[in-house]
Design a protein around this motif. Structure first.
Motif, PDB file in Angstrom:
ATOM      1  N   HIS A  75      55.404  85.316  69.894  1.00  0.00           N
ATOM      2  CA  HIS A  75      55.962  85.450  68.554  1.00  0.00           C
ATOM      3  C   HIS A  75      55.156  84.617  67.586  1.00  0.00           C
ATOM      4  N   VAL A  76      54.905  85.214  66.446  1.00  0.00           N
ATOM      5  CA  VAL A  76      54.101  84.498  65.464  1.00  0.00           C
ATOM      6  C   VAL A  76      54.986  84.063  64.298  1.00  0.00           C
ATOM      7  N   ILE A  77      54.989  82.760  64.104  1.00  0.00           N
ATOM      8  CA  ILE A  77      55.750  82.219  62.980  1.00  0.00           C
ATOM      9  C   ILE A  77      54.773  81.991  61.839  1.00  0.00           C
ATOM     10  N   GLN A  78      55.097  82.525  60.680  1.00  0.00           N
ATOM     11  CA  GLN A  78      54.256  82.267  59.520  1.00  0.00           C
ATOM     12  C   GLN A  78      55.086  81.473  58.532  1.00  0.00           C
ATOM     13  N   LEU A  79      54.738  80.226  58.415  1.00  0.00           N
ATOM     14  CA  LEU A  79      55.537  79.328  57.601  1.00  0.00           C
ATOM     15  C   LEU A  79      54.778  78.972  56.340  1.00  0.00           C
ATOM     16  N   CYS A  80      55.507  79.062  55.212  1.00  0.00           N
ATOM     17  CA  CYS A  80      54.862  78.754  53.943  1.00  0.00           C
ATOM     18  C   CYS A  80      54.917  77.253  53.679  1.00  0.00           C
ATOM     19  N   THR A  81      53.811  76.715  53.178  1.00  0.00           N
ATOM     20  CA  THR A  81      53.818  75.293  52.806  1.00  0.00           C
ATOM     21  C   THR A  81      53.333  75.101  51.372  1.00  0.00           C
ATOM     22  N   ASN A  82      53.407  76.160  50.576  1.00  0.00           N
ATOM     23  CA  ASN A  82      53.007  76.025  49.171  1.00  0.00           C
ATOM     24  C   ASN A  82      54.055  75.259  48.375  1.00  0.00           C
ATOM     25  N   ILE A  83      53.795  75.091  47.111  1.00  0.00           N
ATOM     26  CA  ILE A  83      54.535  74.095  46.332  1.00  0.00           C
ATOM     27  C   ILE A  83      56.044  74.092  46.531  1.00  0.00           C
ATOM     28  N   SER A  84      56.718  75.207  46.258  1.00  0.00           N
ATOM     29  CA  SER A  84      58.188  75.194  46.350  1.00  0.00           C
ATOM     30  C   SER A  84      58.636  74.803  47.749  1.00  0.00           C
ATOM     31  N   LEU A  88      60.616  71.348  49.128  1.00  0.00           N
ATOM     32  CA  LEU A  88      61.896  71.424  49.844  1.00  0.00           C
ATOM     33  C   LEU A  88      61.736  71.145  51.336  1.00  0.00           C
ATOM     34  N   GLY A  89      60.637  70.539  51.731  1.00  0.00           N
ATOM     35  CA  GLY A  89      60.566  69.992  53.082  1.00  0.00           C
ATOM     36  C   GLY A  89      59.829  70.808  54.117  1.00  0.00           C
ATOM     37  N   ALA A  90      58.979  71.734  53.713  1.00  0.00           N
ATOM     38  CA  ALA A  90      58.268  72.534  54.703  1.00  0.00           C
ATOM     39  C   ALA A  90      57.412  71.663  55.614  1.00  0.00           C
ATOM     40  N   GLY A  91      56.874  70.565  55.049  1.00  0.00           N
ATOM     41  CA  GLY A  91      56.026  69.687  55.850  1.00  0.00           C
ATOM     42  C   GLY A  91      56.770  69.158  57.064  1.00  0.00           C
ATOM     43  N   LYS A  92      58.022  68.798  56.819  1.00  0.00           N
ATOM     44  CA  LYS A  92      58.807  68.281  57.940  1.00  0.00           C
ATOM     45  C   LYS A  92      59.075  69.365  58.979  1.00  0.00           C
ATOM     46  N   LEU A  93      59.240  70.569  58.464  1.00  0.00           N
ATOM     47  CA  LEU A  93      59.502  71.680  59.395  1.00  0.00           C
ATOM     48  C   LEU A  93      58.301  71.918  60.306  1.00  0.00           C
ATOM     49  N   VAL A  94      57.108  71.728  59.732  1.00  0.00           N
ATOM     50  CA  VAL A  94      55.904  71.876  60.562  1.00  0.00           C
ATOM     51  C   VAL A  94      55.956  70.861  61.698  1.00  0.00           C
ATOM     52  N   ASP A  95      56.278  69.611  61.343  1.00  0.00           N
ATOM     53  CA  ASP A  95      56.380  68.578  62.386  1.00  0.00           C
ATOM     54  C   ASP A  95      57.443  68.946  63.409  1.00  0.00           C
ATOM     55  N   PHE A  96      58.566  69.442  62.887  1.00  0.00           N
ATOM     56  CA  PHE A  96      59.664  69.795  63.786  1.00  0.00           C
ATOM     57  C   PHE A  96      59.218  70.862  64.800  1.00  0.00           C
TER      58      PHE A  96
END
Ligand code: SF4
Ligand code: SF4
Ligand code: SF4
Ligand code: FES
Ligand code: FES
Lengths: 154, 821
Positions: A75-84, A88-96
């Protein structure tokens, strides 16, 4: 070679266009779905089923960075890390994702279950953070919600 | 027509063409790097930008249609500035390795930079550092020099129908290469080399051979197939170093196949004869011309005096000029009084001539290389013209692209079957059954004009013969389904403009003259003219040789009697032919040659037949002599002496004239002009005689199987041509040998498995006549039960296996296969 169902699917696409080259991009998507990524074998299958030279198929495939040119997880997860999303914490989600599932940014988990692609804005800023898992869209993400969602992707 | 203005010139141009095309046709140059008239507009390089009055942006001329009233500036300061920027960007990445680049001096990029001035570089960037791909036999790919115009990729897939190259990747790291970076395996036509605007694709045999400005360029006609392409030869210090196509030159208009481009070096074969040779005991010794000709003259005279002129025969050559062949025929007829004059074409084109004469009542039917264009349906019969006549084949592919339906009946997969709408994969040698079956369907369904056709001679016997060939019966013979036969018939009959293409090659055993008759029947039934039957003559001068009189006439013997029946001849004069390689059942021929009292072989190289000769005479090759070839279309083209003759060799016609003099026979021809004029008049006379309206007649042919397989000989052997060769002269080309140096046997994967054969295994092939050893090429291009091999290679000895018989449908051979441990 593709199985009959897939071949039929490709025939269906071919039938839509006067020139079989036009069926190339969608057929590559099908190949990617079947093989997990655009391996040599996948592209050869496309070339055969469309009766196109392999060089045309690979030349086209290699032009588009949105195809998977390397083996990917199931499964491919494509996670956005652009400004909005970032705010709202996408960086932390990457770590998670890395600590919980062992999937590094732009890499694949050791068990082959997930690949993670860091995306530019996917147009869901209003409900950020957002991601796609394969072709399914999810927004308003949190660690907990991600856990719930990924339960469905074994 | 529409009116436009380019650079203040008012022009009237065809509606719908691009600005670039309009300019080109009026001699206005717009620089470009990705345009070629054979390809669809690409718009990739932006060199062709022009200013259109009233337009905000500049337009690329190659993709922009000219419109009524347009005012265009092709060279305004603004346009020049943009072009200079384009070059600037290109030079950021393009390596400036011109000093060691073969293209320097004729490189479009270099020339444009020179014209527009070296741009001031505002950018620095990385240059590419891909390794050049030097692995392939003839073509080197140097991606670092590539400017991504995609011309090579496009000519290869759009025009050549091959698609061997891709631009792999995106942006800066893009490389030009085969799909997965494997070694380039393709047609080796070299069209991509000619079309590349830079030095990214180069010819390996020519690499580092000469700076282009030192080359002297001379044109000559290709010496291989019947298309008759014009080659632009690059010569330095008396040696031909390369061959190219040039747009606007000759009927090929810039196109060439690999034989024309790379194969010319056969004239530099080590095997070239340099001096006359006389056999003493078992060995040859060098002789002077005087001694050799005196010897030949004495021997031929005494044989003629003792046994009569009919004991002497001659074989002419489709590779020699009109003048050479004319002189041979004259020497035989006028000089010796013998009509025994023949050629290998008895196994090939002569069958077509017979069909033209029987079926249409015409003496000749020159092929039209443009004939495929504009047809609704093209039926190609057990042939691959993209191999036998490559540049003609390009027109078939083009017709297909432009909307013709392409039906290909062939036992094997070929480039054409891959491009076809319908591939009728019939069993080899069963073409006559298929054609009869198609006629059966057409008659059965009334898809022809019965009133018009039933009055034609032979109609009722045709009806009687084809009646039996129901789709079901044809299906049993050919292995096609009944529906496939019916569909082909209906498609063909219903198309308003139809064409049949079927070259008859000397070397192939899967279709004979009967198939040409059957095809003619089909066409006449549908009310077609002879021009819808395209049988292009095989070699560079097959057509001219026959017109020059190389045919048995007035009771003369044909090759069948001369070569397969020992005792008919006492002496034989062979010019430019090796019957032991080109004709079937070579053991029989060898016996006949051995039984002769006297054998003369006149050739450019030592051949298998020459080994058996009493005297061998060295002839000058193509490129070393003046003369004419007549191509498959009946077009007489001048061939020129561009380099000095090898050793003491002389043009064939001159040798024959001198031999005549040594025998006290004056054959005239004091000069080349004399002989040309005389040959020309002779041919013109022949053409006048052959004039007249066609008188069609049906000559029904029944299908006859040939040498069917049995429990011992279980495989059908099909002999065929391969793309890199044409006859056996090309096997003396070092360049072409890099691609294909020896004979091989193609065998289906499943059959190979059965015999534990893998690629390159040594195998023994045995027919009822002999056995030869070859390497295997395992492939799915041939069906099970069929093996296939080219006959070009003297060392292959394939014709020891083959035979010929009275069967006009085919001369297929049954063989068995064993793996050699
Ligand atoms: S040589 Fe001919 S077939 Fe081969 S890559 Fe070039 S254009 Fe294509
Ligand atoms: S190799 Fe030559 S023809 Fe091909 S894309 Fe590059 S520059 Fe153009
Ligand atoms: S072999 Fe035929 S097609 Fe090829 S270059 Fe020569 S004449 Fe042209
Ligand atoms: S920034 Fe993430 S969806 Fe727009
Ligand atoms: S020639 Fe027009 S863009 Fe290249």
């Amino acid at each position: 070679m593709f199985n009959d169902t897939v071949l039929k699917e490709i025939e269906g696409i071919k039938a839509k266009y006067p020139d079989r080259r036009s069926a190339l991009l969608p057929s590559l998507y099908i190949a990617q779905r079947e093989f997990g990524w655009l391996s040599r074998e996948a592209m050869t299958c496309v070339a055969r089923s469309l009766n196109l030279p392999e060089a045309v198929v690979r030349g086209t495939a290699s032009f588009y960075s949105m195809y998977k040119h390397k083996p990917a997880g199931r499964h491919v997860i494509q996670l956005c890390t652009n400004i909005s999303c970032m705010i709202l914490g996408a960086g932390k989600l990457v770590d998670f994702l890395e600590t919980r599932y062992g999937v590094p940014a732009n890499g694949t988990s050791g068990d082959g279950r997930f690949s993670l692609v860091i995306m530019e804005c996917i147009g869901a800023c209003g409900t950020a953070p957002a991601m796609l898992v394969n072709t399914d869209f999810y927004d308003n993400l949190s660690e907990k919600r991600i856990e719930e969602i990924l339960e469905n992707y074994k | 027509m529409i009116e436009i203005t380019i650079d203040d010139r008012k022009l009237s141009v065809e509606k719908g063409i691009t600005i670039l095309e309009a300019a080109r046709r009026n001699g206005i140059k717009i620089p470009n790097l990705c345009f070629d008239k054979r390809l669809r507009p690409y718009g990739g390089c932006r060199m062709c930008v022009v200013e259109i009055e009233g337009g905000r942006k500049l337009a690329s001329a190659c993709g922009h249609p000219a419109r009524e009233g347009m005012v265009i500036k092709t060279n305004s300061p603004r346009v020049r500035r943009v072009r200079q920027s384009v070059l600037e960007f290109l030079l950021v990445h393009h390596p400036l390795d011109c000093p060691e680049c073969d293209k320097a001096g004729e490189c479009a990029l270099q020339d444009l930079v020179f014209e527009y001035g070296v741009p001031e570089t505002r950018f620095t960037g990385e240059r590419k550092h891909a390794q050049p791909d030097v692995r392939g036999p003839l073509i080197e790919l140097i991606s670092n020099r590539c400017i991504l115009c995609a011309k090579c990729v496009r000519i290869c897939s759009q025009y050549q129908g091959r698609g061997a190259l891709g631009l792999i990747g995106r942006g800066f790291p893009t490389v030009v290469q085969p799909a997965f970076g494997e070694v380039l395996e393709c047609d080796y036509c070299g069209q991509c080399i000619d079309i590349c605007p830079t030095g990214a694709l180069i010819s390996k045999p020519y690499k580092y051979k000469a700076r282009p400005w030192f080359l002297e360029e001379k044109e000559n006609i290709c010496s291989f197939c019947g298309v008759g392409c014009t080659l632009t030869l690059g010569i330095r210090e008396g040696r031909i170093l390369r061959s190219k196509g040039r747009e606007g030159a000759g009927i090929n208009d810039g196109n060439l196949c690999g034989r024309g481009r790379f194969g010319f070096d056969y004239i530099y074969s080590e095997n070239r004869l340099r001096t006359p040779l006389i056999k003493e005991g078992d060995e040859f010794r060098d002789a002077s011309w005087e001694e050799a000709l005196t010897y030949v003259a004495r021997s031929l005279s005494s044989i003629r005096d003792a046994h009569g002129p009919n004991s002497i025969g001659a074989i002419g050559s489709p590779r020699c000029t009109v003048e050479d062949n004319y002189m041979l025929a004259k020497f035989m007829r006028a000089g010796l009084g013998s009509g025994n004059i023949a050629s290998s074409e008895a196994f090939g084109y002569a069958g077509a001539l017979r069909a033209f004469s029987l079926s249409f009542g015409i003496g000749s039917n020159p092929a039209d290389l443009a004939s495929p264009l504009g047809r609704d349906v093209i039926l190609v019969l057990e042939s691959d013209p993209t191999i036998t006549h490559p540049v003609f084949g390009l027109n078939i592919l083009r017709a297909k692209r432009e909307g013709s339906r392409l039906l290909v009946a062939d036992y094997r997969e070929t480039k054409l079957t891959r491009h076809s709408n319908t591939w009728l994969q019939l069993r080899p040698g069963t073409l006559v059954a298929l054609l009869n079956g198609m006629m059966n369907v057409i008659m059965d369904r009334g898809l022809f004009d019965r009133d018009r056709v039933s009055g034609i001679r032979g109609f009722s016997s045709l009806e009687a013969v084809v009646k039996e060939y129901t789709p079901a019966m044809v299906s049993e013979i050919t292995g096609l389904t009944g529906e496939a036969v019916t569909d082909a018939a209906v498609t063909f009959a219903n198309a308003p403009r139809r064409l049949v293409i079927m070259p008859l090659a000397v070397s192939e055993n899967n279709k004979g003259p009967g198939s040409a008759l059957a095809a003619a029947n089909l066409l006449i039934l549908l009310g077609e003219e002879p021009s819808s039957l395209q049988v292009p003559a095989e070699y560079c001068n097959t057509y001219g040789m026959l017109e020059a009189g190389i045919m048995p006439r007035g009771g003369g013997m044909d090759v069948f009697d001369m070569l397969y029946k020992p005792g008919h001849l006492r002496a034989l004069y062979i010019m430019g032919e090796d019957p032991l390689v080109s004709m079937p059942d070579s053991r029989k021929i060898k016996n006949t040659l051995r039984s002769l009292d006297f054998l003369v072989v006149q050739d450019i190289v030592m051949t298998e037949a020459a080994e058996l000769a009493n005297v061998v005479l060295p002839a000058s090759s193509w490129g070393e002599k003046e003369g004419h070839f007549i191509n498959a279309g009946g077009l007489r083209q001048r061939i020129r002496k561009v380099v000095e003759a090898t050793g003491k060799s002389q043009p064939d016609w001159q040798i024959l004239r001198n031999l005549g003099l040594a025998m006290g026979i004056n054959l005239g021809a004091k000069s080349f002009q004399d002989i040309t004029k005389e040959a020309d008049d002779f041919i013109a006379g022949g053409r006048r005689e052959a004039e007249g309206a066609p008188r069609p007649a049906f000559h029904p042919v029944a299908y006859e199987p040939e040498e069917p397989c049995d429990s011992e000989f279980t495989y059908t052997l099909v002999t065929r041509d391969v793309l890199q060769h044409s006859g056996n002269m090309s096997t003396r080309s070092e360049a072409l040998k890099l691609v294909q140096a020896e004979a091989f046997l193609e065998i289906n994967e499943k059959d190979a498995e059965r015999h534990a054969i893998s690629d390159e295994s040594h195998i023994k092939i045995t027919s009822r006549r002999g056995a030869v050893y070859l390497r295997a090429k395992v492939t799915d291009a041939v069906p099970e039960g069929v093996v296939s091999t080219p006959v070009h290679f003297p060392s292959g000895g394939i014709n020891e296996l083959t035979h010929f018989s009275g069967n006009t449908c085919s001369r297929l051979d049954a063989v068995k296969i064993e793996r050699v441990k």
